[in-house]
Design an enzyme around this catalytic site. Structure first.
Site, PDB file in Angstrom:
ATOM      1  CD  GLN B 125       2.124   4.575  50.118  1.00 11.49           C
ATOM      2  OE1 GLN B 125       1.720   3.507  50.539  1.00 11.49           O
ATOM      3  NE2 GLN B 125       2.396   5.590  50.905  1.00 11.49           N
ATOM      4  N   GLY B 126      -0.874   3.714  45.641  1.00  7.58           N
ATOM      5  CA  GLY B 126      -2.293   3.567  45.312  1.00  7.58           C
ATOM      6  C   GLY B 126      -2.925   2.490  46.163  1.00  7.58           C
ATOM      7  CB  SER B 128      -6.492   5.014  50.652  1.00  2.61           C
ATOM      8  OG  SER B 128      -5.740   4.814  51.799  1.00  2.61           O
ATOM      9  CD  GLU B 245      17.242  -5.560  55.694  1.00  2.00           C
ATOM     10  OE1 GLU B 245      17.461  -6.608  56.321  1.00  2.00           O
ATOM     11  OE2 GLU B 245      18.039  -5.023  54.934  1.00  2.00           O
ATOM     12  CG  ASN B 366      -0.896   6.107  65.655  1.00  2.00           C
ATOM     13  OD1 ASN B 366      -0.441   5.758  64.558  1.00  2.00           O
ATOM     14  ND2 ASN B 366      -0.288   6.988  66.432  1.00  2.00           N
ATOM     15  CD  GLU B 367      -7.174   5.619  66.252  1.00  2.00           C
ATOM     16  OE1 GLU B 367      -6.807   5.638  65.066  1.00  2.00           O
ATOM     17  OE2 GLU B 367      -7.048   6.607  67.005  1.00  2.00           O
TER      18      GLU B 367
END
Lengths: 318, 383, 318, 383
Positions: B125-126, B128, B245, B366-367
């Site tokens: 993944q790119g 962040s 999904e 999670n924030e």
């Protein structure tokens, strides 16, 4: 009632703190992760020269003849910098009972665990067993290296022979060790929270420092509260040992339980508020966090110490 | 309501279980987040692919079995219960692939999917960047139009790229419209990492593995054929599948059911009166794993019946990530002085604890998820 | 695998929900606090006329012959409005076993507690004891009034004579009751969270709605997550009872444990986010909150049900 | 460090313990938050005052013993351990009195303090308003200058006034400068509730007691002599004492030590294998009560040595309020089906639970306290 430290105690603490600030920087702890012993010889020799290692040894035996209250914040200071040295084992367990000579270092095992930290580079290995306390010249024992999550904390599984020395001292030696670890855990919490506050002030997301978000504020506040209410129990336990309080065993268990919980909470909140940067070994946080995990687990974790207390408090149970 | 699996589904489970029993490596492979371990895991992926277990839910033409969501859940339960290896291909097959199925051209699908499934292409993944973590719209890496070569020139930096040091390709968002701000003007690009304009630097993760990478772009190139979806509409492409999904595929219940089983085994292994105080927490964690399984069945039924999931997926992410931490914390409490060990028979618990701690951080902290739940599930005001 | 409800089940639920919206408003629950029986006769007779009370009674005995899945969301709906009626006792315990006649109401005691809700206004009092199940005409028993924190939930300590009826049905009756309470707890959570969200949108402090504060958002999100993962276990347990699943006892205990926890968490977050206004009986919140406290405690609280599960899961312990 | 009490302090404890053993009402008084119970509690307050135990830390001239903070802590420990009645005078003696000692004129001190201590005047707080709860600076009740009568005319409404329906007097903030905003232009006034311009309406609290009141002001009068501190500087007066040494008096450790003792008694009363899973929580709560005691001793030593407390008091408030809830939640779990009862031998636990639930709300919600801790203890940015 006077629940505070004397000027002398303050001065001794400040001197050690200043020394550690020089000799045990994060960079030096990091370097210890990859050196041969995992230790910081500069810091250790300086502490030895200051008499810290022998602070609790009787004056007649070449020590400073101090007590647990005199050194409790020094231990906290060693936790604050994550000093990778057997300071608790040497200063709190070996020296007061003359189980190592002046200038010698010691490693200790407890009945619940055969793991001795830094045992391949200490002079003496002491085993606390249910039926007695034994001291061994390090050269005479067999050490098998084990990996701790804390790379500077070199662990060894030791096989020890059986030479009982002084069974009546097992309990006191155990309490002193527990207390020492509790104090270090408080220091570690301090450092983790300080690092995180600094980061949260600077790191911006959504155009503002993340430290302005209530979700960040409240996590750190919760950890800080735990620390606030842990520390006095650690100091109280030190006084209980210094005065042979009959409840000293309860007090040291309470100290380790709350200090361990506070450190675990501080570690978790600190990592979460750092986010991914805290999840790398390039950032210093992990040095303190892993030490906290290790010291919480060692010498009885929080749940284990609470169980000891339960067995006294809830006498008719189980 | 019918809470039984069909005979075909049960047969799938039986066949799979037998295959796993015969094939799961023992002893376990070393961590796939090291160069050596990654190679061994790719071998395992090839074996899975050969047995058509790599991507069971995909169409047969790309190496799958056209398996239903139910069979996919069965696959996950059996896979993790058997103690099978981590999926080093997961960011490709679970995160990129659904997007390619939805937005990719047929040519893209045929160029990429099968190679991804068999481990020939490995995708990281790119998303962040140093200044775009939780605030993903803060991305500043650019893709500038290169008409001469019919493509785009990339500049900037991505970070926290899991297994970036070992993967062959990267997918992510780049700014293609310099005049646009925040969520606008970004494009979803598929980047070959093996080219001169790209430098990958491995970053050591908490557990000591080189599981992260920083990826630097210096006029690297992406041809037009590797633009996924429309130019300047990349944010929509990236987000459209997160609530889909397949969004539930990131961490299926099977993993946590398996960990809860292992936790109970660990508790039974210790002296029976060692830790009466932990019984309640062990049981609660086991119940939570069950709850996650049934909440998933509830959601999957809805999907199968033609519904779709929305912001509820944020509840799922918070739940499994905090359950995972709790399962490991209980294990460490059970282990007492052995908790700190990273070798020996219990080492996987401390390793797993460190991995679990990443759960509340990655894929949107999670924030952020709790904000989404409050605003989009409960309807509290944004500002 | 199809984990959802049929159109018929949906329609039945919707009809009951609509009826309750009329017949069991907050004002009517509040009125029940100060009437003689604590009950809502309008709602009860309407439910009776719709056949809800006899839904699980065999058709041959004048019931609808439905199963637990058919009614589980109806029970949830009764929780959502805090229906102050012995619906679980009548519909889930008495009717399926023909322990009360069609149209009769029932109160039930369990082995752990001699407290029977609304026992002075029901036709039958049933006791579930370890060694058997007993049904008594209400007129024949002695009731001593006890106070519940929920003013509409009239409790009575009953002294019962000993007429065993059908001991093999004790377990199934107990599970049905547990399931019914679990479903009601889910409905109560729904209502408390909905009330709180409405309040947090409107109430302003520091110039903005309090619902914009992360501290408020996250508390409510946490409660909502608990509910999200509780409800499927309740529906699953209903199906286990409907299909005589051998693990039905485990499943109902799991359902009650998670539904109770979710309701306690919803109550706490709701009260905290309401602040002082929620701390008065003038606001409706307390009607639902107190019912949640009472139903969590009754028929085994969350800790009690977890313990039952522990004894199966951790077989060699204790 | 010296963790023993002096012989004089121990003697104080011994004498007090004996007095309490002989005098604490048995059975317990009914709730002081009802009209009938309030009257009975005032009788008890007069008895305490006669024995010079009502306000031990005050100067002798006002009915106290000039007791040290240590003796005051001893008083609190013994008082609650003996199961003595709630202090219906507490908002006067613990909250208003320290402010009068610091800011009041000698005339005010002599007019008010002794009457307050003996229960002749009973004082309630007048801070909150319908639109000023957590946001106290949102107060809008006004005090308008009445030069003719040398005083102020009050208009507006106060709310959540604890025991307002039974008290004779109210203290609180009123806007005296209509041109000022937020924290400015307010004055701290001492109001006689027995006058024509005031209407008090009791409001039923969660536990059924009429413990709250709304107070309506319709040109009610306060003479200049009842202005505490300077006009328009009321915010400072109100805040100055919150962090002071008496700030710790709101909920001393003695209460929670006593509750922890009762909880252990309750656990011992139940079958010994009834609830092994609760042992850990019981023990942790007991430890927390001890921790609060020793954190208080630490703070008091600092005060006695000339220091002062600051935002640390916010940590104390969060800690005791959440400990109180936890102590009662454990008790309810121990009680199982009996938890819901509000009559009989265990009723005080459910009653106490409801009272405990007010702790995280009043005196500044715990959300506000956590903000204070984050900003003023840890140093995180406000905005």
């Amino acid at each position: 009632m006077k629940f505070s430290f004397t000027d002398d105690q303050d001065a001794f603490h400040d001197a050690v703190r200043d020394l550690l600030a020089q000799r045990c920087t994060a960079a030096k702890v990091r370097a210890a992760w990859s050196n041969r012993t995992g230790r910081t010889p500069d810091a250790w020799s300086a502490l030895s020269e200051m008499g810290v290692l022998d602070a609790l040894r009787p004056e007649s035996d070449g020590g400073l003849g101090l007590n647990e209250v005199d050194v409790i914040r020094i231990l906290e200071a060693t936790g604050r910098v994550a000093l990778p040295e057997p300071i608790v084992e040497t200063m709190m367990v070996a020296a007061p009972l003359n189980l190592a000579s002046v200038g010698q270092s010691a490693s200790v095992t407890i009945p619940e665990s055969p793991l001795a930290p830094w045992a391949n580079s200490t002079d003496v290995v002491i085993s606390l067993a249910a039926d007695g306390l034994r001291a061994h010249a390090a050269a005479a024992i067999t050490c098998t290296s084990r990996g701790s999550v804390d790379g500077a904390r070199r662990l060894f599984q030791v096989a020890l022979d059986d030479v009982a020395v002084a069974s009546t001292h097992v309990a006191i030696a155990f309490r002193r060790g527990v207390l020492g670890y509790a104090a270090q855990l408080c220091g570690l919490s301090d450092t983790m929270l300080a690092l995180t506050v600094e980061y949260a002030k600077e790191r911006k997301q959504f155009g503002v420092p993340i430290g302005t978000f209530q979700a960040v504020k409240h996590q750190l506040a919760n950890a800080r509260i735990k620390l606030e209410f842990a520390r006095p129990l650690v100091y109280r336990a030190a006084m209980s040992l210094a005065t042979n309080d009959p409840a000293a065993s309860m007090h040291t268990s309470m100290a380790k339980a709350v200090a361990g919980d506070a450190a675990m909470a501080s570690a978790k909140a600190s990592l979460q508020c750092h986010g991914a940067i805290g999840y790398t070994t390039e950032h210093d946080l992990h040095l303190y966090m892993k030490r906290a995990w290790a010291l919480n687990a060692a010498w009885g974790d929080a749940a284990w110490h609470r169980r000891r207390i339960s067995n006294v408090l809830l006498s008719d149970a189980q | 309501m019918d809470l039984s699996f069909s005979p075909a589904e049960e047969a799938f489970r039986t066949e799979l279980r037998a295959w796993l029993a015969a094939n799961v490596p023992s002893p376990s492979l070393p961590s796939g987040d090291t160069a050596e371990g990654f190679a061994l895991h790719l071998e395992w992926e090839r074996k899975l692919f050969a047995a058509r277990y790599a991507v069971v839910s995909w169409p047969e033409e790309f190496g799958g079995r056209d398996a239903s969501l139910w069979e996919w859940l069965i696959f996950e339960e059996e896979y993790w219960l058997a103690g099978a290896p981590q999926r080093v291909t997961q960011n490709g097959i679970f995160l990129l692939a659904p997007t390619i199925f939805e937005f990719g051209t047929s040519a893209q699908q045929h160029a990429i999917l099968q190679k991804m499934a068999c481990g020939e292409q490995t995708w990281c993944q790119g998303w962040s960047e140093p200044n775009a973590g939780s605030d993903l719209a803060g991305i500043s890496s650019t893709a500038t139009r290169d008409d001469a070569d019919d493509g785009w020139r990339l500049n900037g930096q991505k970070t926290w790229t899991t297994r970036g040091a070992f993967c062959t390709h990267l997918f992510g968002l780049f700014r293609t419209d310099p005049s646009a701000e925040r969520h606008n003007g970004m494009t979803y690009l598929l980047v070959d990492l093996d080219q001169p304009g790209i430098t990958v630097r491995g970053v050591e993760r908490l557990d000591g593995d080189e599981g992260f990478a920083e990826v630097f772009f210096d006029d690297a190139f992406v041809p037009d054929s590797m633009v996924l979806g429309e130019v300047n509409k990349g944010w929509g492409v990236a987000m459209a599948t997160t609530g889909s999904e397949r969004g539930l595929t990131l961490r299926s219940p099977g993993r946590f059911l398996a960990t809860a089983h292992k936790l109970i085994d660990l508790a039974q292994q210790l002296p029976h009166d060692a830790t009466p105080e932990l019984r309640d927490r062990i049981t609660q964690a086991w119940i939570d794993a069950q709850a996650y399984r049934w909440q998933t069945f509830w959601t999957v039924t809805k999907l199968v019946e033609g519904g779709h999931t929305g912001p509820e997926s944020s509840m799922v992410k918070v739940f499994w990530s905090e359950l995972d931490v709790e399962l490991h914390e209980i294990a460490l409490d059970l282990l007492g002085p052995h908790a700190e060990l990273v070798d020996g028979e219990f080492a996987h618990w401390m390793k797993g604890y460190q991995f679990a701690l990443s759960g509340p951080i990655y894929a949107g902290t999670n924030e952020i998820q709790r904000n989404v739940i409050a605003e989009r599930v409960l309807g509290l005001p944004r500002k």
